[in-house]
Design a protein around this motif. Structure first.
Motif, PDB file in Angstrom:
ATOM      1  N   VAL A 253      65.879  14.046  54.869  1.00  0.00           N
ATOM      2  CA  VAL A 253      66.451  12.709  54.914  1.00  0.00           C
ATOM      3  C   VAL A 253      65.326  11.701  54.662  1.00  0.00           C
ATOM      4  CG1 VAL A 253      67.754  11.072  56.322  1.00  0.00           C
ATOM      5  CG2 VAL A 253      68.129  13.540  56.586  1.00  0.00           C
ATOM      6  N   VAL A 254      65.443  10.957  53.575  1.00  0.00           N
ATOM      7  CA  VAL A 254      64.431   9.953  53.238  1.00  0.00           C
ATOM      8  C   VAL A 254      65.015   8.581  53.540  1.00  0.00           C
ATOM      9  CG1 VAL A 254      63.125   8.889  51.343  1.00  0.00           C
ATOM     10  CG2 VAL A 254      63.298  11.389  51.489  1.00  0.00           C
ATOM     11  N   CYS A 255      64.251   7.786  54.279  1.00  0.00           N
ATOM     12  CA  CYS A 255      64.671   6.409  54.554  1.00  0.00           C
ATOM     13  C   CYS A 255      63.635   5.495  53.920  1.00  0.00           C
ATOM     14  CB  CYS A 255      64.760   6.189  56.062  1.00  0.00           C
ATOM     15  SG  CYS A 255      65.425   4.561  56.478  1.00  0.00           S
ATOM     16  N   ARG A 256      64.111   4.457  53.235  1.00  0.00           N
ATOM     17  CA  ARG A 256      63.203   3.599  52.467  1.00  0.00           C
ATOM     18  C   ARG A 256      63.450   2.122  52.768  1.00  0.00           C
ATOM     19  NH1 ARG A 256      61.569   6.560  47.675  1.00  0.00           N
ATOM     20  NH2 ARG A 256      62.840   8.404  47.312  1.00  0.00           N
ATOM     21  N   ASN A 257      62.352   1.371  52.809  1.00  0.00           N
ATOM     22  CA  ASN A 257      62.420  -0.083  52.926  1.00  0.00           C
ATOM     23  C   ASN A 257      62.011  -0.767  51.625  1.00  0.00           C
ATOM     24  OD1 ASN A 257      63.042  -0.209  55.832  1.00  0.00           O
ATOM     25  ND2 ASN A 257      61.039   0.791  56.016  1.00  0.00           N
TER      26      ASN A 257
ATOM     27  N   ALA B 240      60.852   0.128  47.411  1.00  0.00           N
ATOM     28  CA  ALA B 240      60.912   1.166  46.375  1.00  0.00           C
ATOM     29  C   ALA B 240      59.509   1.627  46.004  1.00  0.00           C
ATOM     30  CB  ALA B 240      61.638   0.635  45.142  1.00  0.00           C
ATOM     31  N   ALA B 241      59.347   2.952  45.932  1.00  0.00           N
ATOM     32  CA  ALA B 241      58.093   3.561  45.489  1.00  0.00           C
ATOM     33  C   ALA B 241      58.445   4.945  44.955  1.00  0.00           C
ATOM     34  CB  ALA B 241      57.086   3.666  46.647  1.00  0.00           C
ATOM     35  N   GLY B 242      57.466   5.623  44.372  1.00  0.00           N
ATOM     36  CA  GLY B 242      57.642   7.001  43.950  1.00  0.00           C
ATOM     37  C   GLY B 242      58.881   7.215  43.102  1.00  0.00           C
ATOM     38  N   SER B 243      59.645   8.249  43.473  1.00  0.00           N
ATOM     39  CA  SER B 243      60.791   8.658  42.648  1.00  0.00           C
ATOM     40  C   SER B 243      61.860   7.567  42.552  1.00  0.00           C
ATOM     41  CB  SER B 243      61.403   9.945  43.204  1.00  0.00           C
ATOM     42  OG  SER B 243      62.041   9.701  44.436  1.00  0.00           O
ATOM     43  N   LEU B 244      62.001   6.748  43.585  1.00  0.00           N
ATOM     44  CA  LEU B 244      63.048   5.703  43.545  1.00  0.00           C
ATOM     45  C   LEU B 244      62.681   4.596  42.556  1.00  0.00           C
ATOM     46  CD1 LEU B 244      65.702   4.528  44.660  1.00  0.00           C
ATOM     47  CD2 LEU B 244      64.319   3.265  46.317  1.00  0.00           C
TER      48      LEU B 244
ATOM     49  N   PHE C 204      69.666  11.759  50.998  1.00  0.00           N
ATOM     50  CA  PHE C 204      69.673  13.156  51.441  1.00  0.00           C
ATOM     51  C   PHE C 204      69.240  14.061  50.289  1.00  0.00           C
ATOM     52  CE2 PHE C 204      72.442  10.884  54.220  1.00  0.00           C
ATOM     53  CZ  PHE C 204      72.439  11.541  55.437  1.00  0.00           C
ATOM     54  N   TYR C 205      68.394  15.031  50.606  1.00  0.00           N
ATOM     55  CA  TYR C 205      67.969  16.029  49.610  1.00  0.00           C
ATOM     56  C   TYR C 205      68.192  17.408  50.209  1.00  0.00           C
ATOM     57  CZ  TYR C 205      65.546  12.144  47.298  1.00  0.00           C
ATOM     58  OH  TYR C 205      65.260  10.966  46.661  1.00  0.00           O
ATOM     59  N   TYR C 206      68.578  18.358  49.351  1.00  0.00           N
ATOM     60  CA  TYR C 206      68.731  19.743  49.802  1.00  0.00           C
ATOM     61  C   TYR C 206      67.346  20.378  49.839  1.00  0.00           C
ATOM     62  CZ  TYR C 206      70.020  24.715  49.630  1.00  0.00           C
ATOM     63  OH  TYR C 206      70.129  26.064  49.878  1.00  0.00           O
TER      64      TYR C 206
ATOM     65  N   ASP D  23      63.720  22.661  43.733  1.00  0.00           N
ATOM     66  CA  ASP D  23      62.979  21.388  43.682  1.00  0.00           C
ATOM     67  C   ASP D  23      63.645  20.288  44.511  1.00  0.00           C
ATOM     68  OD1 ASP D  23      60.626  21.618  42.434  1.00  0.00           O
ATOM     69  OD2 ASP D  23      61.232  20.691  40.533  1.00  0.00           O
ATOM     70  N   ASP D  24      64.184  20.642  45.664  1.00  0.00           N
ATOM     71  CA  ASP D  24      64.785  19.651  46.578  1.00  0.00           C
ATOM     72  C   ASP D  24      65.723  18.661  45.872  1.00  0.00           C
ATOM     73  OD1 ASP D  24      63.129  20.825  48.459  1.00  0.00           O
ATOM     74  OD2 ASP D  24      61.771  19.130  48.627  1.00  0.00           O
ATOM     75  N   PRO D  25      66.829  19.134  45.308  1.00  0.00           N
ATOM     76  CA  PRO D  25      67.712  18.185  44.596  1.00  0.00           C
ATOM     77  C   PRO D  25      68.344  17.162  45.533  1.00  0.00           C
ATOM     78  CG  PRO D  25      68.807  20.301  44.874  1.00  0.00           C
ATOM     79  CD  PRO D  25      67.402  20.495  45.351  1.00  0.00           C
TER      80      PRO D  25
ATOM     81  N   ILE E 259      56.768   1.914  54.000  1.00  0.00           N
ATOM     82  CA  ILE E 259      57.475   1.873  52.710  1.00  0.00           C
ATOM     83  C   ILE E 259      58.676   2.816  52.744  1.00  0.00           C
ATOM     84  CG2 ILE E 259      57.227   2.236  50.211  1.00  0.00           C
ATOM     85  CD1 ILE E 259      55.438  -0.033  51.493  1.00  0.00           C
ATOM     86  N   ASP E 260      58.409   4.077  53.076  1.00  0.00           N
ATOM     87  CA  ASP E 260      59.471   5.085  53.161  1.00  0.00           C
ATOM     88  C   ASP E 260      58.952   6.272  53.976  1.00  0.00           C
ATOM     89  OD1 ASP E 260      57.920   6.741  51.435  1.00  0.00           O
ATOM     90  OD2 ASP E 260      58.877   5.890  49.679  1.00  0.00           O
ATOM     91  N   PHE E 261      59.851   7.152  54.366  1.00  0.00           N
ATOM     92  CA  PHE E 261      59.425   8.369  55.080  1.00  0.00           C
ATOM     93  C   PHE E 261      60.545   9.392  55.017  1.00  0.00           C
ATOM     94  CE2 PHE E 261      62.020   7.969  58.950  1.00  0.00           C
ATOM     95  CZ  PHE E 261      62.402   6.635  58.864  1.00  0.00           C
ATOM     96  N   LYS E 262      60.148  10.652  55.214  1.00  0.00           N
ATOM     97  CA  LYS E 262      61.088  11.777  55.189  1.00  0.00           C
ATOM     98  C   LYS E 262      61.200  12.358  56.592  1.00  0.00           C
ATOM     99  CE  LYS E 262      59.756  15.830  54.557  1.00  0.00           C
ATOM    100  NZ  LYS E 262      59.502  17.031  55.404  1.00  0.00           N
ATOM    101  N   THR E 263      62.392  12.667  57.023  1.00  0.00           N
ATOM    102  CA  THR E 263      62.570  13.347  58.312  1.00  0.00           C
ATOM    103  C   THR E 263      63.427  14.596  58.125  1.00  0.00           C
ATOM    104  OG1 THR E 263      64.368  11.785  58.760  1.00  0.00           O
ATOM    105  CG2 THR E 263      62.303  11.424  59.931  1.00  0.00           C
TER     106      THR E 263
ATOM    107  N   ALA F 147      55.206  10.144  54.882  1.00  0.00           N
ATOM    108  CA  ALA F 147      55.579   8.727  54.916  1.00  0.00           C
ATOM    109  C   ALA F 147      54.638   7.964  53.992  1.00  0.00           C
ATOM    110  CB  ALA F 147      55.453   8.170  56.332  1.00  0.00           C
ATOM    111  N   ARG F 148      55.145   6.910  53.373  1.00  0.00           N
ATOM    112  CA  ARG F 148      54.262   6.011  52.623  1.00  0.00           C
ATOM    113  C   ARG F 148      53.907   4.837  53.526  1.00  0.00           C
ATOM    114  NH1 ARG F 148      57.454   7.520  47.849  1.00  0.00           N
ATOM    115  NH2 ARG F 148      55.997   8.613  46.475  1.00  0.00           N
ATOM    116  N   LEU F 149      52.608   4.624  53.669  1.00  0.00           N
ATOM    117  CA  LEU F 149      52.085   3.604  54.576  1.00  0.00           C
ATOM    118  C   LEU F 149      51.086   2.755  53.795  1.00  0.00           C
ATOM    119  CD1 LEU F 149      51.387   6.192  57.439  1.00  0.00           C
ATOM    120  CD2 LEU F 149      53.329   4.628  57.333  1.00  0.00           C
TER     121      LEU F 149
END
Ligand code: UDP
Length: 236
Positions: free
Chosen positions: A89-93, A95-99, A118-120, A126-128, A172-176, A197-199
């Motif tokens: 689960v990626v939460c973003r504030n 935009a960076a990286g893939s977004l 959400f990514y599998y 490759d975590d679609p 910036i964003d983070f994955k949980t 996380a992007r900090l």
């Protein structure tokens, strides 16, 4: 020797005498581009154990249920054993990286509200990216569990964003990741570190996270140390 239950890219998980508890060991190995890029970040395991232990304690104080019990040593923590739900689960504030790439905006574009994705969790695929419905349709979680996970991700975001802002760090964003414990509760698991996380520095937008490794920018160890310093007032 305790039985190793699992070895991932950044961590090893060991059984303990208690079937409901595990020891998680943090390694220095670093990978990027889903394993295509390999390397080592000196003392990353020690730094990430410190950082994730700190964040989980903070989140616990703010009502987020999680797997973390206590830090045992430099590289080890005692955690509740959970069955990991295979959804990242990626939460973003911001935009960076893939977004940023996908939506054609500059890194740094401020989202109008936090975005939860959400990514599998599958290295082979490759975590679609998936929609929450996939999680239910493929039997990873119930509708209620998916809704709870989304709420938890947003609450975690709010707590960490405010805390970090006071320390001049922009979240910036983070994955949980989440798991189901022995009582059937969905709880926060895995780690929250500069690997996940992007900090960015509040004033200069300097990257203080794993993008320095992914993009060969140098100063990787220094960035992780700087995060520890900002969180605790300690570190090099
Ligand atoms: N992330 C992660 N593990 C992954 C993919 C992403 O921890 O397998 C984190 C990453 O560190 C960032 C956020 O999730 O904080 C969003 O990453 P993004 O989708 O932009 O992917 P990336 O640009 O890292 O490929």
């Amino acid at each position: 020797m305790a039985e190793m239950l699992y070895e991932g890219k950044a961590k090893k998980v060991f059984a303990t005498a208690d079937p409901n508890e595990v020891v998680i060991y943090y390694k220095d190995d670093a990978t990027a581009l889903n394993g295509a890029k390999h390397g080592t970040i000196v003392d990353k395991g020690i730094m990430n154990n410190t950082i994730t232990s700190f964040f989980f304690e903070l989140l616990g104080k703010n009502g987020i249920e999680h797997h973390f019990i206590k830090k045992l040593s430099d590289r080890e923590q005692l955690c509740k054993k959970v069955k990991i739900i295979p959804v990242e689960v990626v939460c973003r504030n911001i935009a960076a990286g893939s977004l940023a790439k996908k939506m054609g905006v500059e890194e740094g574009y401020v989202l109008h509200r936090p975005l939860v994705e959400f990514y599998y969790k599958s290295d082979a695929l490759d975590d679609p990216m998936i929609s929450p419905d996939y999680g239910v349709a493929f039997g990873f979680a119930t509708d209620e569990q998916i809704a709870k996970i989304r709420d938890m991700a947003l609450k975690i975001n709010a707590v960490l964003k405010d805390f970090l802002a006071e320390r001049k760090v922009r979240l910036i964003d983070f994955k949980t990741e989440y798991g189901v414990d022995s009582e059937g509760n969905v709880i926060l698991a895995d780690e929250i570190t500069p690997d996940t996380a992007r900090l960015w520095d509040w004033d200069t937008n300097e990257k203080l996270d794993k993008d320095r490794f992914r993009r060969d920018m140098g100063g990787v160890e220094e960035a992780y140390h700087e995060i520890i310093r900002r969180l605790t007032g300690e570190g090099k």
